[in-house]
Scaffold this motif. Structure first.
Motif, PDB file in Angstrom:
ATOM      1  N   SER B 251       0.858  -1.200   0.000  1.00 60.15           N
ATOM      2  CA  SER B 251       0.000   0.000   0.000  1.00 60.15           C
ATOM      3  C   SER B 251       0.888   1.242   0.000  1.00 60.15           C
ATOM      4  CB  SER B 251      -0.922   0.005   1.220  1.00 60.15           C
ATOM      5  OG  SER B 251      -0.173   0.011   2.413  1.00 60.15           O
ATOM      6  N   GLY B 252       0.328   2.376  -0.373  1.00 61.98           N
ATOM      7  CA  GLY B 252       1.081   3.622  -0.358  1.00 61.98           C
ATOM      8  C   GLY B 252       1.167   4.182   1.050  1.00 61.98           C
ATOM      9  N   GLY B 253       1.915   5.288   1.168  1.00 64.20           N
ATOM     10  CA  GLY B 253       2.037   5.924   2.475  1.00 64.20           C
ATOM     11  C   GLY B 253       3.290   5.512   3.203  1.00 64.20           C
ATOM     12  N   ILE B 254       3.403   5.957   4.450  1.00 66.78           N
ATOM     13  CA  ILE B 254       4.605   5.707   5.241  1.00 66.78           C
ATOM     14  C   ILE B 254       4.227   5.724   6.731  1.00 66.78           C
ATOM     15  CG2 ILE B 254       5.227   8.179   5.343  1.00 66.78           C
ATOM     16  CD1 ILE B 254       8.158   7.357   5.073  1.00 66.78           C
ATOM     17  N   ILE B 255       4.850   4.827   7.484  1.00 64.04           N
ATOM     18  CA  ILE B 255       4.692   4.876   8.950  1.00 64.04           C
ATOM     19  C   ILE B 255       6.094   4.957   9.553  1.00 64.04           C
ATOM     20  CG2 ILE B 255       3.807   3.723  11.020  1.00 64.04           C
ATOM     21  CD1 ILE B 255       1.872   2.193   9.258  1.00 64.04           C
ATOM     22  N   ASN B 256       6.356   5.997  10.290  1.00 64.12           N
ATOM     23  CA  ASN B 256       7.632   6.110  10.998  1.00 64.12           C
ATOM     24  C   ASN B 256       7.397   6.910  12.283  1.00 64.12           C
ATOM     25  OD1 ASN B 256       7.505   8.846  10.267  1.00 64.12           O
ATOM     26  ND2 ASN B 256       8.794   8.547   8.455  1.00 64.12           N
ATOM     27  N   ARG B 257       8.482   7.190  12.985  1.00 64.98           N
ATOM     28  CA  ARG B 257       8.388   7.915  14.252  1.00 64.98           C
ATOM     29  C   ARG B 257       7.658   9.250  14.064  1.00 64.98           C
ATOM     30  NH1 ARG B 257      11.359  11.456  17.170  1.00 64.98           N
ATOM     31  NH2 ARG B 257      12.944  11.824  15.594  1.00 64.98           N
ATOM     32  N   LEU B 288       8.557   5.536  21.182  1.00 67.05           N
ATOM     33  CA  LEU B 288       8.340   4.961  19.853  1.00 67.05           C
ATOM     34  C   LEU B 288       9.629   4.321  19.349  1.00 67.05           C
ATOM     35  CD1 LEU B 288       6.484   7.994  18.210  1.00 67.05           C
ATOM     36  CD2 LEU B 288       5.479   6.050  19.417  1.00 67.05           C
ATOM     37  N   GLU B 289       9.462   3.231  18.618  1.00 70.21           N
ATOM     38  CA  GLU B 289      10.642   2.598  18.027  1.00 70.21           C
ATOM     39  C   GLU B 289      10.278   2.108  16.629  1.00 70.21           C
ATOM     40  OE1 GLU B 289      13.541  -1.239  18.646  1.00 70.21           O
ATOM     41  OE2 GLU B 289      12.061  -0.811  20.184  1.00 70.21           O
ATOM     42  N   GLU B 290      11.125   2.459  15.669  1.00 68.74           N
ATOM     43  CA  GLU B 290      10.897   1.974  14.301  1.00 68.74           C
ATOM     44  C   GLU B 290      11.443   0.555  14.219  1.00 68.74           C
ATOM     45  OE1 GLU B 290      12.631   5.019  11.822  1.00 68.74           O
ATOM     46  OE2 GLU B 290      11.077   6.484  12.355  1.00 68.74           O
ATOM     47  N   VAL B 291      10.539  -0.420  14.245  1.00 64.56           N
ATOM     48  CA  VAL B 291      10.926  -1.828  14.308  1.00 64.56           C
ATOM     49  C   VAL B 291      11.475  -2.287  12.965  1.00 64.56           C
ATOM     50  CG1 VAL B 291      10.104  -4.164  14.783  1.00 64.56           C
ATOM     51  CG2 VAL B 291       9.135  -2.228  16.029  1.00 64.56           C
ATOM     52  N   LYS B 292      10.771  -1.973  11.917  1.00 62.79           N
ATOM     53  CA  LYS B 292      11.260  -2.163  10.549  1.00 62.79           C
ATOM     54  C   LYS B 292      10.501  -1.189   9.662  1.00 62.79           C
ATOM     55  CE  LYS B 292       8.215  -6.113   9.877  1.00 62.79           C
ATOM     56  NZ  LYS B 292       8.018  -7.477   9.476  1.00 62.79           N
ATOM     57  N   GLU B 293      10.736  -1.256   8.349  1.00 62.45           N
ATOM     58  CA  GLU B 293      10.103  -0.296   7.457  1.00 62.45           C
ATOM     59  C   GLU B 293       8.579  -0.336   7.637  1.00 62.45           C
ATOM     60  OE1 GLU B 293      10.710  -0.922   3.294  1.00 62.45           O
ATOM     61  OE2 GLU B 293      10.366   1.180   2.813  1.00 62.45           O
ATOM     62  N   SER B 297       6.715   0.496  16.879  1.00 71.87           N
ATOM     63  CA  SER B 297       6.239   0.005  18.174  1.00 71.87           C
ATOM     64  C   SER B 297       5.962   1.201  19.087  1.00 71.87           C
ATOM     65  CB  SER B 297       7.290  -0.949  18.755  1.00 71.87           C
ATOM     66  OG  SER B 297       7.591  -0.582  20.074  1.00 71.87           O
ATOM     67  N   VAL B 298       4.849   1.131  19.792  1.00 78.57           N
ATOM     68  CA  VAL B 298       4.432   2.229  20.676  1.00 78.57           C
ATOM     69  C   VAL B 298       4.290   1.649  22.078  1.00 78.57           C
ATOM     70  CG1 VAL B 298       2.752   4.079  21.033  1.00 78.57           C
ATOM     71  CG2 VAL B 298       3.052   3.127  18.750  1.00 78.57           C
ATOM     72  N   LYS B 299       5.096   2.138  23.000  1.00 80.57           N
ATOM     73  CA  LYS B 299       5.026   1.609  24.369  1.00 80.57           C
ATOM     74  C   LYS B 299       4.852   2.741  25.370  1.00 80.57           C
ATOM     75  CE  LYS B 299       7.673  -2.589  23.720  1.00 80.57           C
ATOM     76  NZ  LYS B 299       8.964  -3.220  23.720  1.00 80.57           N
ATOM     77  N   GLY B 300       4.221   2.429  26.489  1.00 85.43           N
ATOM     78  CA  GLY B 300       4.235   3.363  27.610  1.00 85.43           C
ATOM     79  C   GLY B 300       2.984   4.197  27.797  1.00 85.43           C
ATOM     80  N   GLY B 301       1.933   3.934  27.038  1.00 86.23           N
ATOM     81  CA  GLY B 301       0.675   4.653  27.281  1.00 86.23           C
ATOM     82  C   GLY B 301       0.067   4.179  28.598  1.00 86.23           C
ATOM     83  N   THR B 302      -0.350   5.118  29.432  1.00 91.98           N
ATOM     84  CA  THR B 302      -0.994   4.734  30.702  1.00 91.98           C
ATOM     85  C   THR B 302      -2.252   5.578  30.864  1.00 91.98           C
ATOM     86  OG1 THR B 302       0.273   6.350  31.933  1.00 91.98           O
ATOM     87  CG2 THR B 302       1.167   4.115  31.845  1.00 91.98           C
ATOM     88  N   GLY B 303      -2.817   5.554  32.081  1.00 95.01           N
ATOM     89  CA  GLY B 303      -4.038   6.332  32.246  1.00 95.01           C
ATOM     90  C   GLY B 303      -4.410   6.581  33.693  1.00 95.01           C
ATOM     91  N   LYS B 304      -5.488   7.321  33.828  1.00 94.05           N
ATOM     92  CA  LYS B 304      -6.080   7.599  35.138  1.00 94.05           C
ATOM     93  C   LYS B 304      -7.550   7.217  35.069  1.00 94.05           C
ATOM     94  CE  LYS B 304      -2.956  11.482  35.381  1.00 94.05           C
ATOM     95  NZ  LYS B 304      -2.824  12.817  34.856  1.00 94.05           N
ATOM     96  N   GLU B 305      -8.163   7.178  36.238  1.00 96.02           N
ATOM     97  CA  GLU B 305      -9.552   6.726  36.351  1.00 96.02           C
ATOM     98  C   GLU B 305     -10.507   7.563  35.495  1.00 96.02           C
ATOM     99  OE1 GLU B 305     -12.475   5.466  40.020  1.00 96.02           O
ATOM    100  OE2 GLU B 305     -10.455   6.177  40.412  1.00 96.02           O
ATOM    101  N   ARG B 306     -11.551   6.914  35.000  1.00 97.95           N
ATOM    102  CA  ARG B 306     -12.476   7.633  34.118  1.00 97.95           C
ATOM    103  C   ARG B 306     -13.219   8.746  34.876  1.00 97.95           C
ATOM    104  NH1 ARG B 306     -17.363   3.367  32.974  1.00 97.95           N
ATOM    105  NH2 ARG B 306     -17.669   2.712  35.106  1.00 97.95           N
TER     106      ARG B 306
END
Lengths: 99, 450
Positions: B251-257, B288-293, B297-306
């Motif tokens: 597909s077209g487009g790009i995903i990176n940091r 964020l980490e560019e794993v491959k083309e 990878s997105v790590k570390g999202g957290t949260g608080k009570e609704r």
């Protein structure tokens, strides 16, 4: 130097609030952004457009700043008289800032 | 470890359809989400429903489902969407009929309702409006819709009861992702951090192509390959909270940091407090980490009570916007456009025109950034293609008409060689917000089966 040489940006809108991210292409340039692009400087740059306060948030691990600009969209997307109702093009204006 | 793959099929109501089909065909998906509601969309949909009780759902529902239904059935992909807009019940009836017509069997189609509080709006007249001075009673007679941003509970309930297709009204955008994850991983609202992370994933997917190179390209600075066939994103979420964003090969487009960071901060205020009905997400420690083309990878999202309250979006009639334009070219283009502006101003005075607000732009010079930024980038007198734009907000259509006519009459009465005059009047449906107690809102799920 203009900001577009070292950073990229995206604008979002919610009601009459615009937020503009400012993201260093190279993480090493984040320190420069943090030092040079203060909320006061952004408020002054957008003085014709932004009527409210400008708050800056820092995201060092992403090499990014996020500017939240209040009363910035002429009443918001539904009632503004601006041609660019969402203020989507404001990111390009920020990148024209000289540092 | 259990992993769930969720694809995005739409980032807004009118989005492209082929990338949705592509991601369903080749993305090895468990779920596909279609996010189609902007802030004002539902107010407009409510008016459609008022004119015809069988309408008020997303206008592209049938067009999308024509392709999506057979694929969902064939590949066992569950579909979660807010295409129900003002009328999820009508939407699932349409989907059922389409399934019968296509001889598709064994589908359970759910509508999540309860977001529409228009019938009980009188109970909220003393609630303060977030964006305006005063309480809701100040716009009482102009209100056309009232919808609460609901969370993921109804979606998760529908999935638990075996739904293959879940259609909501005004649920929050990230809830389209939170719902399936709550169901698949057996979370409840005590899993605060997991839900914060899930909200982040929803936020990354909800705008479709905006994370795969859409709303991004800037030639030589940020190049995007083949944006005309932009692929839509896929999030693969592991039970431990790890997330990978990718797209279909070819597909077209790009995903990176850079694309992921732009979307992560899109429409965000305080990044440690992104408030949604399901929780308050915190992006402060996201890495964020560019794993491959084209895989990040997105790590570390957290949260608080609704939060204890839910935001309700109130649509109301707010007068008219009048817009008239005319163009001038050549070396003296800007000075003739300036004269045209002066003529319109004097004419409005002479005829005693009334309006709440007026704005003059010179398109090509200052229409995006007004004067101080624009003049630092550009000498207006050197611009040889200038379009005067006059925009005004009025209370009545008649007032709006008088203003646009004064732009059009520049043809025969104004400066030399004015061309391409246009005029346009639109009725404004504006939106504002109130916050209502969570306990007032009860979502229920209604099913159709084939």
């Amino acid at each position: 130097m203009k900001l577009y040489e070292i950073a990229h940006s995206r604008t979002g809108d919610k009601g009459n609030i615009s937020n503009i991210s400012l993201i260093a292409y190279n993480l090493d340039d984040f320190a420069t952004l943090k030092e040079k692009v203060t909320s006061e400087k952004v408020k002054e740059w957008f003085k014709d457009i932004v009527e409210g306060e400008v708050i800056r948030y820092e995201l060092p691990s992403l090499g990014a700043l996020n500017f939240v600009m209040h009363d910035a969209l002429g009443g918001g997307v539904t009632r503004t008289l601006s041609l660019d109702m969402h203020g989507k093009s404001l990111s390009s204006a920020l990148l024209e800032m000289e540092i | 470890m259990k992993k769930i793959r969720i694809g995005s099929g739409a980032g807004y109501g009118g989005d492209r359809v082929e990338p949705a089909i592509e991601v369903m065909e080749k993305g090895n998906l468990d779920y596909v989400i279609f996010e189609t509601l902007a802030e004002r969309t539902i107010a407009i949909a409510q008016q459609e429903k008022l004119n015809n009780p069988d309408k008020g759902y997303n206008g592209l529902l049938e067009y999308r489902m024509e392709k999506v239904l057979p694929l969902a059935a064939e590949k066992g992909i569950k579909v979660i969407t807010n295409m129900g807009a003002a009328n999820p019940l009508a939407a699932i009836k349409v989907i059922k009929e389409m399934a019968i017509e296509k001889n598709i069997k064994g589908l359970k189609i759910a509508a999540v309702i309860g977001d529409d509080i228009y019938d009980s709006i009188d109970d909220y007249m003393d609630y303060d409006i977030l964006e305006l001075e005063g309480n809701l009673s100040t716009i009482k007679d102009n209100i056309v819709s009232a919808n609460v941003y609901t969370g993921a509970e109804g979606i998760a309930e529908a999935l638990k009861n075996g739904a293959n297709i879940v259609v909501t009204g005004r649920c929050s955008d990230p809830a389209l992702v939170v719902g399936p994850l709550v169901y698949e991983f057996g979370w409840d609202y005590s899993n605060i951090s997991e839900i914060g992370n899930a909200i982040m994933v929803g936020h990354l997917l909800e705008c479709g192509g905006q994370i795969t190179g859409g709303y991004f390209a800037d030639p030589k600075f940020k190049d995007v390959p083949e944006p005309w066939k932009l692929g839509f994103p896929i999030a693969e979420i592991s039970e431990n909270g790890d997330v990978e964003i990718s797209k279909v090969d070819g597909s077209g487009g790009i995903i990176n940091r850079h694309t992921v960071t732009e979307q992560l901060l899109y429409e965000i205020h305080n990044p440690s407090e992104y408030i949604t009905p399901d929780g308050i997400a915190d992006y402060t420690n996201v890495v964020l980490e560019e794993v491959k083309e084209n895989v990040v990878s997105v790590k570390g999202g957290t949260g608080k009570e609704r939060p204890a309250t839910l935001k309700a979006s109130i649509g109301y009639k707010d007068g008219f916007i009048a817009e008239g334009e005319i163009s001038y070219g050549g070396t003296t283009a800007y000075s003739r456009a300036e004269l045209a502006k002066e003529i319109v101003e004097k004419r409005l005075e002479i005829i005693g025109a009334t309006f709440d607000e007026i704005r003059f732009d010179f398109i090509g010079c200052n229409s995006l950034y007004k004067d101080s930024i624009s003049s630092s980038m550009n000498d207006f007198n050197n611009v040889k293609d200038v379009r005067l734009r006059v925009a005004a907000r009025t209370k009545t259509k008649k007032e709006a008409q008088a203003i646009v006519n004064e732009v059009e009459t520049l043809y025969t009465n104004g400066p030399a060689a004015g061309g391409g005059a246009t005029k346009n009047i639109k009725a404004i449906v504006a939106v504002c917000s109130i916050f209502v107690p969570r306990e007032n809102i009860k979502t229920t799920v209604v099913y159709e089966e084939v």
